[in-house]
Motif scaffolding. Structure first.
Motif, PDB file in Angstrom:
ATOM      1  N   CYS A   1       1.027  -1.069  -0.036  1.00 45.75           N
ATOM      2  CA  CYS A   1       0.040  -0.043  -0.133  1.00 45.75           C
ATOM      3  C   CYS A   1       0.968   1.282   0.057  1.00 45.75           C
ATOM      4  O   CYS A   1       0.574   2.113  -0.688  1.00 45.75           O
ATOM      5  N   LYS A   2       1.998   1.036   0.724  1.00 43.94           N
ATOM      6  CA  LYS A   2       2.781   2.548   0.934  1.00 43.94           C
ATOM      7  C   LYS A   2       3.596   2.606  -0.439  1.00 43.94           C
ATOM      8  O   LYS A   2       3.527   3.814  -0.865  1.00 43.94           O
TER       9      LYS A   2
ATOM     10  N   ASN B   1       1.363   4.200  -3.100  1.00 48.08           N
ATOM     11  CA  ASN B   1       1.004   5.361  -2.764  1.00 48.08           C
ATOM     12  C   ASN B   1       2.202   6.318  -3.312  1.00 48.08           C
ATOM     13  O   ASN B   1       1.796   7.371  -3.890  1.00 48.08           O
ATOM     14  N   ASP B   2       3.396   5.873  -2.539  1.00 50.44           N
ATOM     15  CA  ASP B   2       4.738   6.577  -3.233  1.00 50.44           C
ATOM     16  C   ASP B   2       4.604   6.704  -4.759  1.00 50.44           C
ATOM     17  O   ASP B   2       5.211   7.718  -5.161  1.00 50.44           O
TER      18      ASP B   2
ATOM     19  N   ARG C   1       2.397   6.430  -6.921  1.00 44.26           N
ATOM     20  CA  ARG C   1       1.198   7.016  -7.493  1.00 44.26           C
ATOM     21  C   ARG C   1       0.807   6.002  -8.647  1.00 44.26           C
ATOM     22  O   ARG C   1       0.238   6.514  -9.468  1.00 44.26           O
TER      23      ARG C   1
ATOM     24  N   ALA D   1      -5.850   0.014   0.562  1.00 43.08           N
ATOM     25  CA  ALA D   1      -5.121   0.669  -0.472  1.00 43.08           C
ATOM     26  C   ALA D   1      -6.095   1.854  -0.915  1.00 43.08           C
ATOM     27  O   ALA D   1      -7.378   1.765  -0.735  1.00 43.08           O
ATOM     28  N   HIS D   2      -5.523   3.063  -1.508  1.00 41.33           N
ATOM     29  CA  HIS D   2      -6.175   3.910  -2.147  1.00 41.33           C
ATOM     30  C   HIS D   2      -6.259   3.980  -3.334  1.00 41.33           C
ATOM     31  O   HIS D   2      -6.538   5.138  -4.072  1.00 41.33           O
ATOM     32  N   VAL D   3      -6.227   3.000  -4.136  1.00 42.91           N
ATOM     33  CA  VAL D   3      -6.309   2.810  -5.366  1.00 42.91           C
ATOM     34  C   VAL D   3      -7.052   1.464  -5.727  1.00 42.91           C
ATOM     35  O   VAL D   3      -7.216   0.519  -5.036  1.00 42.91           O
TER      36      VAL D   3
END
Length: 105
Positions: free
Chosen positions: A52-53, A56-57, A59, A89-91
């Motif tokens: 997840c990190k 995010n990092d 993109r 996750a943000h995706v």
């Protein structure tokens, strides 16, 4: 109490680093040979959190992750990386389940 020669541990760590580097190069070559863009990274930590990190990092627009198809009880007791990623996750996350008739990896 067991004493270990520091050189033995150092040699083991160096061998493991070489093995990881070779594996990452193999994965990178597979991406290239199939015309797929991307990066291959080795990052330490809890698998779900790291995925997840890094997503995010970097993109990322999508996370594609496999699932071994553990049963409900086993997944509840041990946890599941794909389950963690799906919920944190943000995706969008695409989970690819293993074919139950396929016995190899």
């Amino acid at each position: 109490m067991v004493m270990t020669d520091v050189s033995v541990v150092t040699d083991l760590l160096q061998d493991e680093e070489k093995r990881i580097k070779t594996f990452l190069e193999t994965l990178g070559n597979k991406l290239k040979s199939h015309g797929i863009g991307g990066k291959v990274k080795s990052v330490g930590g809890s698998a779900g959190e790291v995925i997840c990190k890094v997503a995010n990092d970097e993109r990322a627009n999508l996370i594609v992750i496999g699932s071994r198809g553990m049963g409900t009880i086993r997944r509840t007791l041990l946890g599941s990386v794909s389950d963690y990623v799906m919920h944190h996750a943000h995706v969008p996350v695409l989970i690819c389940k293993q074919d139950p008739h396929h016995h190899g990896h």
